[in-house]
Design a protein around this motif. Structure first.
Motif, short mmCIF file in Angstrom:
data_model
loop_
_atom_site.label_atom_id
_atom_site.label_comp_id
_atom_site.label_asym_id
_atom_site.label_seq_id
_atom_site.Cartn_x
_atom_site.Cartn_y
_atom_site.Cartn_z
N THR A 261 6.96 26.95 16.36
CA THR A 261 5.90 27.93 16.12
C THR A 261 4.79 27.74 17.14
OG1 THR A 261 6.29 27.79 13.75
CG2 THR A 261 4.19 28.74 14.44
N LYS A 275 5.74 26.09 4.62
CA LYS A 275 7.02 25.96 5.32
C LYS A 275 7.77 24.78 4.73
CE LYS A 275 5.99 27.65 9.92
NZ LYS A 275 5.59 27.32 11.28
N TRP A 287 10.70 20.46 13.04
CA TRP A 287 9.60 21.42 13.14
C TRP A 287 8.80 21.11 14.40
CZ3 TRP A 287 9.62 25.22 9.63
CH2 TRP A 287 10.02 24.97 8.30
N ASP A 289 5.34 22.54 15.79
CA ASP A 289 4.32 23.44 15.27
C ASP A 289 3.03 23.34 16.09
OD1 ASP A 289 4.56 24.94 12.52
OD2 ASP A 289 2.45 24.47 12.80
N ASN A 291 -0.64 24.92 16.72
CA ASN A 291 -1.67 25.78 16.15
C ASN A 291 -2.88 25.83 17.07
OD1 ASN A 291 -0.51 26.49 13.45
ND2 ASN A 291 -0.36 24.26 13.42
N SER A 316 3.65 18.08 16.02
CA SER A 316 2.63 19.07 15.79
C SER A 316 1.48 18.94 16.77
CB SER A 316 2.15 19.01 14.35
OG SER A 316 0.96 18.29 14.25
N THR A 328 -3.81 20.74 9.19
CA THR A 328 -2.35 20.78 9.24
C THR A 328 -1.78 19.44 8.81
OG1 THR A 328 -2.33 20.09 11.54
CG2 THR A 328 -2.41 22.45 11.14
#
Lengths: 466, 243
Positions: A261, A275, A287, A289, A291, A316, A328
């Motif tokens: 993402t 998620k 994952w 991720d 942001n 992340s 997060t």
């Protein structure tokens, strides 16, 4: 012009273009009648309507979390929960906030793309690329379509999985999404099939792939592999201030799913996403991720390690700038023996931004031979900015090996001087240092995304603190 | 020509360099010697423009008559000044190749740079992996200094200052680095080496030698001054203007 017509026919055949609709939108606010209206517009079966109505009740009964970012300014009655997707979000390029226009100009997004991303146009013309990808997928038996279409075309499989991993009562945002969802993706990968190209919501040519209440369901059957990508580095502008999404992923025995993402919502948006993935025996769930945008993000992707030998990974990256709170995290739930997880989190806080990381690792009773490692690194660029880490490690099994490391650093003056002595000015030097800091996550992104992200970071650092 | 007149400099209100007047000529190799704490590294950093080094009002610092005092370090680097660091810090996630790509800012295309770096690494005796790894991260002393020398070669400065390019390296590495720099740096460049190493001085054949002590110039001379100082130590050298 003939070619164009063929492409449109093609899209219709695979169910990606929007069917004709008479209702434009539901109006502001949420009520049982709005929920019914959404279901009716989509011509849904009764079970889905029931699911939505039950979810609506749960949303009304739910309480907001007592921890985390401030959501008090979020007015649920001011939001339009369904809008016909062929309608533009804003009328013209000039209606966009100047900083969004500026970013598009500077990262050099092609005009057709940026019109779409910014909500000026609801259609993105990428039929040629899309068509060849779709042909290949169909040949392999892979299903890749939007969630609305999946409910109509594949009701049995959708019904079996939908809302089972993230039930509507899970949390307030999941309840809201379950009541109002629209768009999102459905992916089914048959046994043993390896999808070589990443599946990108980007290829899908209606704006619901960037919808505000999207719902994504991915089922990777035994021994299969798929990489799903959502979002893009360019900022996505919407006038409504809430994005609430649910993603459920089922990774069957020996399968591997990577879900990447890149979130860059405009600075007015509350981004609340649930998620969750379930990894069965020897399955791998990853994952990735990133942001970058939004006003507030609350997102804690989870992997439930349900089968022996399953692995879960979370990489992340969060960038919290002025007026932003990136809250997060990651959750790794070890239910089966010999399961392993890894969490790598990198956050950058600048211009008064705040980033929080919540790690939740649990090892259930009887799940022997499990291990988990977490590394959370925070970079704080100025004294006004803030970063917090909230790790939680719980093992009900004596032999679990759990580790957590956290570091907080500032931009080092000595490093800036070193780079300056090579002719690199402060802004560029900061960009280089920040890009270096996030490299362990960025290197796992597809090349073009990595390059765009690095470029975006450089832009973000311009005019930042000296 | 780099011209320094009445340079007085300090950090955090503590004066380190006292009223230095020196000039460094193009095409010449200069060596700066001195005991630990004599202000050698501060002098190098002051020329490069480290922000926390404060010069007195009367201090003059010019390169080819251009006043450097109000220029930030990156602007000075753009005027073709280069400083090789004594103990460069690691920069995670940034390779020397990326660093130079940003430093060159499009002046050299990335493919040419890539090939050039590989040629230079081979020449100085550095394994190629160090070009793509995070710069100085887990590098040995020799590897760090070789990476510094390679950057000097790529950036081709007209004024290059090497702050202890020899420390932490073995004898063989000192020789390779010295030979590399002698070949690769422009004949017209001004070279300033800060060092303790007799071996390096012998290899460099400096045109001029400056001895710093307690932030003042203790002596200036040719190659023979270096030899004498190394043999007899700094003890015999009186600081000019004192006593």
């Amino acid at each position: 012009m003939d070619d164009k017509k063929d492409d449109l026919d093609f899209d219709y055949k695979y169910g990606f273009s929007m069917p004709e609709r008479t209702v434009q939108e539901t109006g502001r606010g949420l009520s049982p009648s709005v929920v019914r209206q959404i279901s009716q517009i989509k011509d849904e079966p009764q079970w889905m309507l029931d699911f939505r109505l039950k979810s609506y009740d749960l949303f009304n009964k739910s309480s907001r979390p007592k921890w985390g970012p401030d959501l008090s300014a979020l007015d649920y009655d001011a939001i339009t929960y369904y809008k016909k997707s062929t309608e533009s979000a804003v009328k013209s390029w000039d209606d966009l906030p100047p900083e969004i226009r500026d970013t598009y100009d500077r990262i050099g997004v092609p005009e057709a793309e940026r019109d779409f991303l910014a909500g000026v146009s609801a259609q993105y013309e990428s039929e040629v690329v899309y068509e060849s990808v779709q042909k290949e997928l169909t040949k392999q038996g892979v299903v890749f379509c939007d969630m609305d279409t999946a409910v109509r075309k594949y009701p049995e499989i959708v019904r079996e999985y939908f809302g089972t991993l993230v039930p509507p009562g899970d949390n307030f945002s999941a309840a809201l999404n379950s009541a109002t969802w629209s768009g999102g993706s459905f992916v089914y990968v048959p046994k043993g099939v390896h999808v070589t190209l990443p599946l990108q919501a980007y290829f899908r040519i209606n704006s619901e792939s960037f919808g505000q209440f999207e719902r994504t369901l991915i089922i990777a059957d035994e021994g299969s592999f798929v990489h799903y990508l959502e979002g893009c580095t360019a900022p996505i502008y919407r006038t409504d201030s809430l994005h609430s999404a649910v993603v459920e992923i089922f990774v069957k025995k020996g399968a591997r799913v990577r879900y990447t993402t890149i979130q860059n919502w405009s600075g007015n948006i509350y981004n609340l996403v649930t998620k969750r993935a379930k990894a069965e025996e020897d399955a791998v769930m990853e994952w990735v991720d990133c942001n970058l945008g939004s006003k507030v993000t609350m997102k804690y992707p989870a992997v439930i390690l349900a089968g022996r030998g399953a692995r879960g990974e979370m990489l992340s990256l969060a960038l919290a700038g002025k007026g932003q709170h990136q809250d997060t995290g990651a959750r790794m739930i070890h239910l089966a023996p010999d399961t392993h997880s890894r969490i790598v989190s990198k956050s950058i806080s600048k211009d008064g931004g705040r980033s929080s990381f919540r790690g939740d690792v649990r090892v259930a009773k009887g799940a022997s031979g499990c291990s988990s490692s977490s590394v959370c690194d925070a970079l704080i660029l100025d004294p006004d900015s803030r970063s917090d880490t909230y790790p939680s490690l719980r093992a009900d099994t004596p032999d679990a090996r759990l580790s957590h490391e956290a570091t907080v650093e500032k931009i080092d003056e000595e490093k800036l001087f070193y780079l300056a002595s090579r002719g690199i000015g402060t802004d560029a030097a900061q960009g280089l240092l920040v890009n270096g800091f996030i490299e362990p996550v960025v290197r796992d992104l597809p090349m073009e995304y990595a390059l765009e992200l690095n470029r975006l970071i450089e832009l973000e650092m311009e005019g930042s603190v000296g | 020509m780099l011209s320094i007149r009445n340079l007085t400099a300090g950090i955090d209100g503590k004066e380190i360099l006292h009223d230095l007047t020196l000039s460094f000529e193009p095409g010449k190799t200069h060596v700066v010697l001195g005991p630990n704490g004599s202000g050698k590294s501060t002098l190098a950093a002051a020329i490069m423009g480290r922000p926390d080094i404060i010069l007195s009002e009367a201090s003059e610092l010019t390169l080819d008559r251009e006043d450097l005092r109000n220029l930030s370090a990156d602007k000075r680097a753009k005027l073709s000044i280069f400083l090789s660091f004594q103990s460069p810090l690691p920069i995670p996630g940034v390779s020397v190749e990326e660093l130079l790509r940003v430093a060159l800012d499009g002046k050299k295309d990335p493919v040419t740079l890539h090939h050039e770096l590989h040629t230079l690494a081979k020449e100085i005796g550095l394994a190629e992996e160090f070009l793509s790894r995070s710069i100085h991260d887990g590098f040995s002393g020799g590897e760090r200094k070789k990476i510094e020398a390679i950057q000097a070669a790529v950036l081709a400065p007209s004024l290059a200052i090497f702050d202890e390019i020899d420390t932490g390296t073995d004898t063989d590495a000192v020789k390779r680095i010295a030979e590399f720099l002698q070949t690769r740096l422009s004949q017209d460049a001004t070279k300033i080496y800060i060092t303790h190493s007799p071996k390096l001085i012998e290899l460099l054949h400096p045109d001029s030698v400056i001895i710093l002590k307690d932030g003042r110039i203790a002596a200036e001379g040719g190659h023979d001054l270096a030899t004498k100082t190394i043999e007899e130590g700094f003890g015999g050298i009186e600081v000019r203007g004192e006593k």
